[in-house]
Design a protein around this motif. Structure first.
Motif, mmCIF file in Angstrom:
data_model
loop_
_atom_site.group_PDB
_atom_site.id
_atom_site.type_symbol
_atom_site.label_atom_id
_atom_site.label_comp_id
_atom_site.label_asym_id
_atom_site.label_seq_id
_atom_site.Cartn_x
_atom_site.Cartn_y
_atom_site.Cartn_z
ATOM 1 N N SER A 90 32.171 25.027 19.736
ATOM 2 C CA SER A 90 31.067 24.832 20.679
ATOM 3 C C SER A 90 30.753 26.107 21.455
ATOM 4 O O SER A 90 29.648 26.269 21.968
ATOM 5 C CB SER A 90 31.430 23.727 21.679
ATOM 6 N N GLY A 91 31.755 27.004 21.564
ATOM 7 C CA GLY A 91 31.589 28.199 22.389
ATOM 8 C C GLY A 91 31.891 27.951 23.852
ATOM 9 O O GLY A 91 31.767 28.868 24.679
ATOM 10 N N ARG A 92 32.298 26.732 24.189
ATOM 11 C CA ARG A 92 32.628 26.384 25.578
ATOM 12 C C ARG A 92 34.109 26.032 25.663
ATOM 13 O O ARG A 92 34.601 25.205 24.887
ATOM 14 C CB ARG A 92 31.780 25.206 26.059
ATOM 15 N N PHE A 93 34.803 26.649 26.613
ATOM 16 C CA PHE A 93 36.223 26.387 26.807
ATOM 17 C C PHE A 93 36.447 25.375 27.914
ATOM 18 O O PHE A 93 35.686 25.312 28.879
ATOM 19 C CB PHE A 93 36.960 27.688 27.154
ATOM 20 N N CYS A 94 37.520 24.585 27.768
ATOM 21 C CA CYS A 94 37.856 23.619 28.804
ATOM 22 C C CYS A 94 39.368 23.422 28.852
ATOM 23 O O CYS A 94 40.090 23.805 27.921
ATOM 24 C CB CYS A 94 37.148 22.291 28.572
ATOM 25 N N ASN A 95 39.836 22.834 29.949
ATOM 26 C CA ASN A 95 41.257 22.545 30.099
ATOM 27 C C ASN A 95 41.707 21.557 29.032
ATOM 28 O O ASN A 95 40.924 20.758 28.529
ATOM 29 C CB ASN A 95 41.547 21.966 31.474
ATOM 30 N N MET A 96 42.993 21.565 28.754
ATOM 31 C CA MET A 96 43.535 20.695 27.712
ATOM 32 C C MET A 96 43.359 19.221 28.046
ATOM 33 O O MET A 96 43.279 18.378 27.152
ATOM 34 C CB MET A 96 45.007 21.023 27.479
ATOM 35 N N ASP A 97 43.289 18.880 29.344
ATOM 36 C CA ASP A 97 43.124 17.475 29.724
ATOM 37 C C ASP A 97 41.660 17.063 29.782
ATOM 38 O O ASP A 97 41.349 15.940 30.174
ATOM 39 C CB ASP A 97 43.803 17.199 31.065
ATOM 40 N N TRP A 175 41.045 25.581 25.637
ATOM 41 C CA TRP A 175 40.626 25.534 24.232
ATOM 42 C C TRP A 175 39.119 25.320 24.155
ATOM 43 O O TRP A 175 38.506 24.784 25.084
ATOM 44 C CB TRP A 175 41.299 24.373 23.512
ATOM 45 N N ASP A 176 38.558 25.694 23.027
ATOM 46 C CA ASP A 176 37.171 25.322 22.757
ATOM 47 C C ASP A 176 37.055 23.797 22.799
ATOM 48 O O ASP A 176 37.962 23.074 22.375
ATOM 49 C CB ASP A 176 36.741 25.839 21.382
ATOM 50 N N GLU A 177 35.943 23.310 23.312
ATOM 51 C CA GLU A 177 35.747 21.860 23.436
ATOM 52 C C GLU A 177 35.929 21.113 22.119
ATOM 53 O O GLU A 177 36.287 19.935 22.116
ATOM 54 C CB GLU A 177 34.338 21.581 23.982
ATOM 55 N N ASN A 178 35.698 21.799 21.008
ATOM 56 C CA ASN A 178 35.763 21.138 19.705
ATOM 57 C C ASN A 178 37.083 21.369 18.970
ATOM 58 O O ASN A 178 37.169 21.132 17.763
ATOM 59 C CB ASN A 178 34.616 21.615 18.810
ATOM 60 N N VAL A 179 38.119 21.809 19.678
ATOM 61 C CA VAL A 179 39.373 22.133 19.004
ATOM 62 C C VAL A 179 39.949 20.934 18.254
ATOM 63 O O VAL A 179 40.591 21.089 17.205
ATOM 64 C CB VAL A 179 40.412 22.689 20.006
ATOM 65 N N LEU A 180 39.695 19.717 18.740
ATOM 66 C CA LEU A 180 40.266 18.536 18.083
ATOM 67 C C LEU A 180 39.571 18.204 16.766
ATOM 68 O O LEU A 180 40.013 17.315 16.046
ATOM 69 C CB LEU A 180 40.234 17.326 19.021
ATOM 70 N N ASP A 181 38.494 18.930 16.453
ATOM 71 C CA ASP A 181 37.929 18.838 15.110
ATOM 72 C C ASP A 181 38.788 19.616 14.102
ATOM 73 O O ASP A 181 38.679 19.401 12.892
ATOM 74 C CB ASP A 181 36.503 19.395 15.077
ATOM 75 N N TYR A 182 39.612 20.508 14.627
ATOM 76 C CA TYR A 182 40.444 21.356 13.784
ATOM 77 C C TYR A 182 41.889 20.867 13.698
ATOM 78 O O TYR A 182 42.501 20.940 12.632
ATOM 79 C CB TYR A 182 40.451 22.793 14.323
ATOM 80 N N VAL A 183 42.441 20.446 14.834
ATOM 81 C CA VAL A 183 43.849 20.022 14.880
ATOM 82 C C VAL A 183 43.985 18.809 15.788
ATOM 83 O O VAL A 183 43.132 18.542 16.639
ATOM 84 C CB VAL A 183 44.776 21.146 15.401
ATOM 85 N N ARG A 184 45.088 18.084 15.630
ATOM 86 C CA ARG A 184 45.396 16.970 16.518
ATOM 87 C C ARG A 184 45.758 17.490 17.903
ATOM 88 O O ARG A 184 46.183 18.639 18.056
ATOM 89 C CB ARG A 184 46.556 16.143 15.962
ATOM 90 N N THR A 187 49.150 18.925 18.243
ATOM 91 C CA THR A 187 49.296 20.204 17.561
ATOM 92 C C THR A 187 48.891 21.360 18.463
ATOM 93 O O THR A 187 49.416 22.471 18.319
ATOM 94 C CB THR A 187 48.468 20.222 16.262
ATOM 95 N N THR A 188 47.983 21.129 19.403
ATOM 96 C CA THR A 188 47.618 22.205 20.327
ATOM 97 C C THR A 188 48.837 22.675 21.100
ATOM 98 O O THR A 188 48.955 23.863 21.426
ATOM 99 C CB THR A 188 46.504 21.780 21.307
ATOM 100 N N PHE A 189 49.769 21.776 21.388
ATOM 101 C CA PHE A 189 50.989 22.165 22.095
ATOM 102 C C PHE A 189 51.918 22.969 21.189
ATOM 103 O O PHE A 189 52.581 23.910 21.643
ATOM 104 C CB PHE A 189 51.702 20.931 22.649
ATOM 105 N N PHE A 190 51.978 22.597 19.891
ATOM 106 C CA PHE A 190 52.766 23.391 18.949
ATOM 107 C C PHE A 190 52.234 24.830 18.899
ATOM 108 O O PHE A 190 52.997 25.795 18.895
ATOM 109 C CB PHE A 190 52.703 22.804 17.530
#
Length: 210
Positions: A90-97, A175-184, A187-190
């Motif tokens: 998306s080009g937009r970053f946000c907190n993990m929560d 993370w980018d707002e759409n990171v969960l399109d790439y990983v669970r 997995t972001t914590f890994f």
């Protein structure tokens, strides 16, 4: 005896063989040959054996290799095997929560990286050099701020503030707002854990040299 982590890692290697490797190559523009697929993770190159699923990492262009650990293997397989079709940033970053599809909470995982925060406190110049060694792009928020690339196509933002008389040291990962399109989500914590370990290794190496 194998640990539970090693058992899960080996299970994912077998699962990998069921997926369409040609599709992975096209989707992520992977380097490949008859025996391996290649992908860069946290600056180092990894290769996945196309007939066994075994993942190996190398820091010297595969003159020597080591078996990938749990965090590395699970992160790589999650991207290659289970990312969504048509995934894009998306080009937009946000907190993990605040990621789409997650339930907001008070700083998820905030206590997971306490040790690293303590190691970084008061060592911002060294932290910055470690981030740059990992290909980070400098930003301006915080005492240290870099856009890092765990995968060449997937950025994360690291922001760090030293402690002072009023506030403790603080590490913020975005993370980018759409990171969960790439990983669970897990997995972001890994990925963060491995990236912080890579940073700390470089800082420790610099400390030994000085």
């Amino acid at each position: 005896m194998k640990s539970n982590y090693e058992i899960m890692r080996d299970s994912m290697q077998k699962k990998f063989l069921k997926y369409d490797q040609e599709h992975m190559i096209e989707k992520f523009n992977l380097k490949y040959d008859e025996d391996y697929l290649y992908i860069r993770f946290c600056k180092d190159w990894y290769r996945i054996h196309r007939r066994t699923g075994k993942v190996e990492g190398s820091a010297d262009h595969f003159a020597s290799c080591t078996d990938a650990g749990y965090n590395e293997t699970m992160s790589i397989f999650d991207v290659l095997c289970d990312s969504k079709e048509g995934c894009s940033l998306s080009g937009r970053f946000c907190n993990m929560d605040q990621l789409k599809g997650t339930v907001r909470s008070a700083g998820p995982g905030s206590g997971l990286f306490v040790q690293q925060v303590r190691c970084f406190d008061g060592k911002t110049a060294m932290l910055g050099r470690a981030c740059e060694a990992l290909g980070g792009e400098k930003r301006t928020i915080g005492d240290v701020s870099y856009c890092l690339y765990p995968f060449d196509f997937l950025p994360m933002m690291l922001q760090f503030w030293n402690s002072d008389e009023e506030f403790p040291a603080n590490l913020k990962i975005m993370w980018d707002e759409n990171v969960l399109d790439y990983v669970r989500y897990e997995t972001t914590f890994f990925i963060v854990s491995h990236m912080l370990s890579c940073i700390k290794e470089r800082m420790d190496a610099e400390s030994v040299q000085t």
